[in-house]
Motif scaffolding. Structure first.
Motif, PDB file in Angstrom:
ATOM      1  N   UNK A 350       0.819  -1.211   0.000  1.00 60.82           N
ATOM      2  CA  UNK A 350       0.000   0.000   0.000  1.00 60.82           C
ATOM      3  C   UNK A 350       0.852   1.260   0.000  1.00 60.82           C
ATOM      4  N   UNK A 351       2.013   1.208   0.646  1.00 55.72           N
ATOM      5  CA  UNK A 351       2.811   2.419   0.817  1.00 55.72           C
ATOM      6  C   UNK A 351       3.866   2.620  -0.267  1.00 55.72           C
ATOM      7  N   UNK A 352       3.935   1.735  -1.242  1.00 58.95           N
ATOM      8  CA  UNK A 352       4.928   1.888  -2.300  1.00 58.95           C
ATOM      9  C   UNK A 352       4.790   3.246  -2.992  1.00 58.95           C
ATOM     10  N   UNK A 353       5.900   4.005  -3.026  1.00 63.12           N
ATOM     11  CA  UNK A 353       5.913   5.292  -3.695  1.00 63.12           C
ATOM     12  C   UNK A 353       5.243   6.414  -2.930  1.00 63.12           C
ATOM     13  N   UNK A 354       4.817   6.157  -1.679  1.00 57.70           N
ATOM     14  CA  UNK A 354       4.121   7.166  -0.886  1.00 57.70           C
ATOM     15  C   UNK A 354       5.062   7.807   0.132  1.00 57.70           C
ATOM     16  N   UNK A 355       4.601   8.896   0.706  1.00 59.89           N
ATOM     17  CA  UNK A 355       5.290   9.523   1.828  1.00 59.89           C
ATOM     18  C   UNK A 355       4.517   9.196   3.096  1.00 59.89           C
ATOM     19  N   UNK A 356       5.223   8.727   4.129  1.00 64.30           N
ATOM     20  CA  UNK A 356       4.551   8.334   5.363  1.00 64.30           C
ATOM     21  C   UNK A 356       5.315   8.894   6.553  1.00 64.30           C
ATOM     22  N   UNK A 357       4.646   8.903   7.711  1.00 59.55           N
ATOM     23  CA  UNK A 357       5.291   9.308   8.954  1.00 59.55           C
ATOM     24  C   UNK A 357       5.183   8.157   9.949  1.00 59.55           C
ATOM     25  N   UNK A 358       6.270   7.891  10.655  1.00 56.29           N
ATOM     26  CA  UNK A 358       6.308   6.882  11.708  1.00 56.29           C
ATOM     27  C   UNK A 358       6.571   7.612  13.015  1.00 56.29           C
TER      28      UNK A 358
END
Length: 560
Positions: A350-358
């Motif tokens: 789902x997160x491929x190529x996305x920007x995320x925060x941990x």
């Protein structure tokens, strides 16, 4: 490893290198794959011929570039024709992007091990247990994918046609379910045996929570004491262990570590085979009351349909574990989708190529950030910095920071989520008195800041107390006090709470170390105390179908 596990085939001509690679693969797969190895193309096909169901189970094939009897790429092309669903990878010193459906992996054991998860996620099983069709990228789809992953169920997902209905249709064993509840899926997949006893049955033992402590107690109660047991669980068996991306590397009998999902699957298989154990998924405990004959009633609500009821037990084990900490925000607005409290391997797709925060500075947050950094832009935020994570993880994070795949913000906190249905960003600020806000546009936020005991339901309000609900003694951090931790502990059995016949085990108990091995041991030890309690109070056992009832019959007849 069981006979229905996906197969991974490794082909390498050097026996020493092959052995080292197999060890690394087994470490990363944590026993969830049937790993076979071969030294040549001929040996590889011979090994597959010994697996009659290889067409259904062959998930991953990894080959060296040069084989003694062929070129590795030619071999994989042949595999591709025979097993089109398998994920293929070649060990190479080059870093080129594959264009023929064959992944390229640096030829080192560590790089091979890291590739196992994405390769498995790329596998498209030809005969999955569940076939899903409907809109992907929704909260409902996330819940179902999470369920399939944590129950080790092979599945495929076909997105619905644009403009089509929003129903999710899942086919299992030829039967279609439209917008199924988790209870529907538990039954369709036969994860647990369908209970023959009605919900109102007078069980000898009610276990709240199907984590390691609860499952261990159920097995011991059935096999060692002969108690009829009901396990109630609000979500998925295995507890928080099934949401961890870290291997359990300190559990007896698994020298190379084991994943939480695998350990839960094995425990569920054990419990499923025992007639004395009933499992009711999607039941959430609401309160605890005293019943007749010194027994207890546990109020429950079914999360699938909202139905409210009560279950009866001579004794109760509180093994309800922990629930994730949530963030304290300036406002309580939280998008319907995009905020998660666990990072599963399947989330990588789902997160491929996305920007995320941990959010978090511990080992779980570090593992999640490293997992996502393989295909996403990651921002890590931690109020107290990152000193609590292992040094090896800190070094790996620093390497990804240098490669500009991870941004580290120590001493910052998330103050607000942006977006309504879907998370679109977060606002962050320094944890001091600074008022300056920074916005990060992200599609997902993973909140990995530990947990707290799930005990709020055991501390009823005034109205609850007036309705007869019992109050379990907790410490100031809301963990359950037992035996010598109680103010009045004289005469208390090990793991017994302030309520006679009510016990606690696992992460919910005071002074818990949050270790799977400890939880399993406490579950079994609590049952030993229950046996003593039942012997002293035989009249609480009224289930005439249980071996324990017949076993304590003489004591019951002589009990004044």
């Amino acid at each position: 490893m069981s006979t229905d596990d996906p197969i991974l085939l490794l082909v390498h001509s050097d026996p020493w290198v092959r052995r080292e690679l197999v060890e690394e693969i087994e470490l990363w797969s944590s026993g969830d794959l049937d790993v076979i190895s071969a030294g040549s193309e001929h040996e590889a096909y011979a090994a597959l011929s010994g697996k009659p169901d290889a067409g259904d189970r062959l998930a991953i094939v990894i080959s060296d570039e040069k084989l003694v009897d062929d070129n590795g790429r030619n071999f994989l092309s042949g595999i591709q024709k025979r097993f089109p669903a398998a994920s293929l990878a070649i060990l190479t010193v080059q870093n080129e992007t594959a264009t023929d459906g064959i992944h390229q992996i640096p030829s080192s054991p560590e790089a091979t091990g890291r590739s196992i998860r994405p390769l498995r996620l790329a596998w498209n099983p030809p005969n999955p247990r569940a076939i899903a069709k409907g809109p992907a990228g929704t909260r409902e789809a996330d819940i179902l994918e999470d369920f399939f992953w944590r129950t080790s169920t092979t599945f495929t997902w076909t997105p619905g046609d644009p403009g089509s209905e929003n129903d999710i249709r899942i086919t299992i064993d030829g039967e279609e379910y439209v917008n199924p509840t988790l209870e529907d899926l538990f039954k369709a997949l036969e994860i647990f045996r369908e209970p023959e006893r009605p919900l109102k049955h007078p069980y000898d033992l009610v276990i709240v929570g199907a984590g390691p402590a609860g499952l261990s107690a159920a097995l011991s109660a059935s096999l060692n004491v002969g108690l009829s047991s009901l396990i109630i669980e609000s979500h998925i068996p295995g507890g928080t262990a099934t949401t961890s991306i870290n291997l359990i590397d300190n559990y007896l009998g698994f020298p190379k570590g084991v994943s939480g999902t695998r350990l839960a699957k094995l425990a569920v298989q054990q419990a499923k085979a025992l007639d004395l154990i009933d499992f009711r998924p999607t039941l959430t405990a609401q309160y605890l009351k005293r019943g007749d004959h010194g027994r207890y009633l546990v109020g429950v609500v079914n999360s699938s349909n909202g139905h409210v009821d009560e279950v009866s037990g001579a004794m109760v084990l509180l093994a309800c574990g922990n629930k994730p900490h949530t963030l304290k925000l300036a406002n309580d607005r939280r998008p319907a989708r995009g905020v998660y409290y666990a990072a599963l391997p399947c989330d990588q797709i789902r997160e491929q190529g996305q920007s995320i925060v941990v959010v978090g500075g511990g080992n779980s947050a570090a593992q999640a950030a490293l997992q996502f950094a393989e295909g996403s832009k990651v921002t890590m935020v931690a109020i107290e910095g990152f000193d609590r994570m292992a040094q090896s993880l800190q070094a790996a994070i620093e390497e990804q920071v240098a490669n500009e795949r991870i941004e580290v913000l120590a001493g910052y906190k998330v103050t607000e989520f942006l977006g309504d249905e879907q998370l679109s960003g977060v606002k962050i600020k320094k944890a001091d008195r600074s008022r300056k806000l920074h916005t990060r546009h992200v599609s997902s936020a993973y909140i990995l800041i530990g947990g707290e005991p799930d005990t709020k339901w055991l501390h009823p309000n005034v109205q609850g107390l007036e309705n007869g609900e019992e109050k379990v003694e907790l410490n100031r951090y809301k963990y359950i006090k037992t035996d010598h931790h109680l103010r009045r502990h004289r005469g208390k059995l090990a793991f017994e709470t302030n309520l006679p016949g009510v016990f606690a085990a696992g992460d919910v108990r005071v002074n818990s170390l949050r270790r799977v091995g400890q939880a399993v041991g406490q579950g079994a030890a609590a049952v030993a105390s229950m046996e003593l309690y039942a012997a002293e109070n035989p009249r609480i056992l009224i289930d005439k179908t249980s071996p324990a009832y017949r076993r304590f019959k003489i004591l019951r007849l002589t009990d004044p």
